[in-house]
Motif scaffolding. Structure first.
Motif, PDB file in Angstrom:
ATOM      1  N   TYR B  33       0.839  -1.201   0.000  1.00 38.37           N
ATOM      2  CA  TYR B  33       0.000   0.000   0.000  1.00 38.37           C
ATOM      3  C   TYR B  33       0.876   1.254   0.000  1.00 38.37           C
ATOM      4  O   TYR B  33       1.961   1.266   0.558  1.00 38.37           O
ATOM      5  CB  TYR B  33      -0.852   0.064   1.277  1.00 38.37           C
ATOM      6  CG  TYR B  33      -1.690  -1.146   1.605  1.00 38.37           C
ATOM      7  CD1 TYR B  33      -1.138  -2.253   2.230  1.00 38.37           C
ATOM      8  CD2 TYR B  33      -3.053  -1.162   1.326  1.00 38.37           C
ATOM      9  CE1 TYR B  33      -1.912  -3.352   2.563  1.00 38.37           C
ATOM     10  CE2 TYR B  33      -3.842  -2.251   1.655  1.00 38.37           C
ATOM     11  CZ  TYR B  33      -3.263  -3.338   2.273  1.00 38.37           C
ATOM     12  OH  TYR B  33      -4.043  -4.429   2.597  1.00 38.37           O
ATOM     13  N   TYR B  35       0.305   5.264   1.235  1.00 37.02           N
ATOM     14  CA  TYR B  35      -0.529   6.262   1.896  1.00 37.02           C
ATOM     15  C   TYR B  35       0.157   7.627   1.803  1.00 37.02           C
ATOM     16  O   TYR B  35       1.380   7.724   1.863  1.00 37.02           O
ATOM     17  CB  TYR B  35      -0.709   5.941   3.378  1.00 37.02           C
ATOM     18  CG  TYR B  35      -1.578   4.745   3.693  1.00 37.02           C
ATOM     19  CD1 TYR B  35      -1.060   3.459   3.672  1.00 37.02           C
ATOM     20  CD2 TYR B  35      -2.921   4.907   4.034  1.00 37.02           C
ATOM     21  CE1 TYR B  35      -1.849   2.362   3.980  1.00 37.02           C
ATOM     22  CE2 TYR B  35      -3.724   3.818   4.343  1.00 37.02           C
ATOM     23  CZ  TYR B  35      -3.172   2.550   4.319  1.00 37.02           C
ATOM     24  OH  TYR B  35      -3.958   1.467   4.626  1.00 37.02           O
ATOM     25  N   GLN B  37       0.294  11.208   3.846  1.00 41.65           N
ATOM     26  CA  GLN B  37      -0.073  11.838   5.112  1.00 41.65           C
ATOM     27  C   GLN B  37       0.425  13.272   5.122  1.00 41.65           C
ATOM     28  O   GLN B  37       1.633  13.514   5.225  1.00 41.65           O
ATOM     29  CB  GLN B  37       0.494  11.063   6.299  1.00 41.65           C
ATOM     30  CG  GLN B  37       0.051  11.621   7.648  1.00 41.65           C
ATOM     31  CD  GLN B  37       0.634  10.881   8.832  1.00 41.65           C
ATOM     32  OE1 GLN B  37       1.665  10.234   8.715  1.00 41.65           O
ATOM     33  NE2 GLN B  37      -0.029  10.981   9.971  1.00 41.65           N
ATOM     34  N   ALA B  42      -4.545  12.604   9.035  1.00 42.68           N
ATOM     35  CA  ALA B  42      -4.485  11.149   9.044  1.00 42.68           C
ATOM     36  C   ALA B  42      -3.936  10.636   7.715  1.00 42.68           C
ATOM     37  O   ALA B  42      -4.065  11.306   6.683  1.00 42.68           O
ATOM     38  CB  ALA B  42      -5.878  10.577   9.283  1.00 42.68           C
ATOM     39  N   PRO B  43      -3.325   9.484   7.705  1.00 40.61           N
ATOM     40  CA  PRO B  43      -2.909   8.886   6.440  1.00 40.61           C
ATOM     41  C   PRO B  43      -4.111   8.613   5.534  1.00 40.61           C
ATOM     42  O   PRO B  43      -5.185   8.240   6.011  1.00 40.61           O
ATOM     43  CB  PRO B  43      -2.249   7.574   6.860  1.00 40.61           C
ATOM     44  CG  PRO B  43      -1.872   7.774   8.290  1.00 40.61           C
ATOM     45  CD  PRO B  43      -2.924   8.669   8.859  1.00 40.61           C
ATOM     46  N   LEU B  45      -5.156   6.572   1.951  1.00 40.51           N
ATOM     47  CA  LEU B  45      -4.723   5.560   0.995  1.00 40.51           C
ATOM     48  C   LEU B  45      -4.766   6.099  -0.425  1.00 40.51           C
ATOM     49  O   LEU B  45      -5.777   6.666  -0.857  1.00 40.51           O
ATOM     50  CB  LEU B  45      -5.622   4.324   1.112  1.00 40.51           C
ATOM     51  CG  LEU B  45      -5.255   3.145   0.221  1.00 40.51           C
ATOM     52  CD1 LEU B  45      -3.883   2.578   0.583  1.00 40.51           C
ATOM     53  CD2 LEU B  45      -6.320   2.052   0.301  1.00 40.51           C
ATOM     54  N   GLU B  57      -7.318   4.182  -5.669  1.00 38.34           N
ATOM     55  CA  GLU B  57      -8.453   4.797  -4.995  1.00 38.34           C
ATOM     56  C   GLU B  57      -9.082   5.815  -5.947  1.00 38.34           C
ATOM     57  O   GLU B  57      -8.390   6.467  -6.743  1.00 38.34           O
ATOM     58  CB  GLU B  57      -8.015   5.482  -3.704  1.00 38.34           C
ATOM     59  CG  GLU B  57      -7.563   4.512  -2.631  1.00 38.34           C
ATOM     60  CD  GLU B  57      -8.674   3.583  -2.196  1.00 38.34           C
ATOM     61  OE1 GLU B  57      -9.726   4.069  -1.738  1.00 38.34           O
ATOM     62  OE2 GLU B  57      -8.482   2.347  -2.307  1.00 38.34           O
ATOM     63  N   LEU B  90       3.794   7.020   3.183  1.00 35.71           N
ATOM     64  CA  LEU B  90       3.966   5.798   3.959  1.00 35.71           C
ATOM     65  C   LEU B  90       3.669   4.582   3.094  1.00 35.71           C
ATOM     66  O   LEU B  90       2.646   4.523   2.411  1.00 35.71           O
ATOM     67  CB  LEU B  90       3.025   5.793   5.162  1.00 35.71           C
ATOM     68  CG  LEU B  90       3.241   6.906   6.185  1.00 35.71           C
ATOM     69  CD1 LEU B  90       2.064   6.994   7.141  1.00 35.71           C
ATOM     70  CD2 LEU B  90       4.524   6.663   6.966  1.00 35.71           C
TER      71      LEU B  90
END
Lengths: 113, 115
Positions: B33, B35, B37, B42-43, B45, B57, B90
Motif C-alpha cells: 500500500y 498512503y 499523510q 491522518a494517512p 490511501l 483509490e 507511507l
C-alpha cells in the motif's frame, strides 16, 4: 459510509497518570479496529487490534482497548503513562472486503514530567 | 530487523520535477500500500497492489502512479509534483487481503518537500 472519529485532538497528561484516548466508529457490521502510534517523523506502529471475541484487547507497551458495540467505541487505555508515550495516536477501522484502513484524525499525546 | 524499508527517508524535489519514492519489504507479503499523510492529518490511501493487480483509490490524482516490478519492491512515482504534494508518504504491507484481518505493517515513511 465507514468513518472513524477521534474527538480529542490533543491531550496532556502527567507522567504516571492514567490515559484514555477516545475512538468512535461508524460501520454497519462489526468492524475490524486498530490503534496505531506514530512518533514524530516515523511510520505507524500497531499497538493492538480487535476482530472478534473478547472485547478487552491487550496490546504492546502496556496498552489495552475495549470494544463497546453499544457505544460504537474502541477507546485506548493505559494505567500509567511514561514520557516515551508522547506521540500521535491513530484509531482505524478496516473494511471486511478490501482491507482498506480508514483512519481517525489522530490524537496528539503530550506527557508532562 | 527492518521489515518495510523506505528510501530515501527525506526527499526534496522541485515543482514539476518527477520524483520516485521506493519501498521494499522482507516479509514476502502479497499486498503493498501507499498512503499520503499531510501535516497534522491522518494517512490517506492512494492505491495498493495485490500481487501484480493494481487498485487505485477513486480520488487519487492522476499525477500519482505506482509500479511493482516484483514481490519485494514497490515504487511511487509523482509525475509533476506540486506544492500540495508535500507530505509524508507511507508504505505498508499485509500478507493477504483475507478480509481486513491481515495486519498492515508500515515503513518509516519518506518526507517529501517540494520547492
Amino acid at each position: 459510509a465507514q468513518s472513524v472519529t477521534q474527538p480529542d485532538i490533543h491531550i496532556t497528561v502527567s507522567e504516571g497518570a492514567s490515559l484514555e484516548l477516545r475512538c468512535n466508529y461508524s460501520y454497519g457490521a462489526t468492524p475490524y479496529l486498530f490503534w496505531y502510534v506514530q512518533s514524530p517523523g516515523q511510520g505507524l506502529q500497531l499497538l493492538l487490534k480487535y476482530f472478534s471475541g473478547d472485547t478487552l484487547v491487550q496490546g504492546i507497551k502496556g496498552f489495552e482497548a475495549e470494544f463497546k458495540r453499544s457505544q460504537s467505541s474502541f477507546n485506548l487505555r493505559k494505567p500509567s503513562v511514561h514520557w516515551s508515550d508522547a506521540a500521535e495516536y491513530f484509531c482505524a477501522s478496516a473494511s471486511g472486503n478490501t482491507g482498506k484502513l480508514i483512519f481517525g484524525q489522530g490524537t496528539t499525546l503530550q506527557v508532562k514530567p | 530487523d527492518a521489515m518495510v524499508i523506505q528510501n530515501p527517508r527525506y526527499q526534496v524535489t522541485q515543482f514539476g520535477k518527477p520524483v520516485t519514492l521506493s519501498c521494499s519489504q522482507t516479509l514476502n507479503h502479497n499486498v503493498m500500500y501507499w498512503y499520503q499523510q499531510k501535516s497534522s492529518q491522518a494517512p490517506k490511501l492512494l492505491f495498493h497492489y495485490y500481487d501484480k493487480d493494481f487498485n487505485n483509490e477513486a480520488d487519487t490524482p492522476d499525477n500519482f502512479q505506482s509500479r511493482r516490478p516484483n514481490t519485494s519492491f514497490c515504487f511511487l512515482d509523482i509525475r509533476s509534483p506540486g506544492l500540495g504534494d508535500a507530505a509524508m508518504y507511507l508504505c505498508a504491507t499485509s500478507r493477504d487481503l483475507a478480509g481486513a484481518k491481515d495486519t498492515q505493517y508500515f515503513g518509516p515513511g519518506t518526507r517529501l518537500t517540494v520547492l
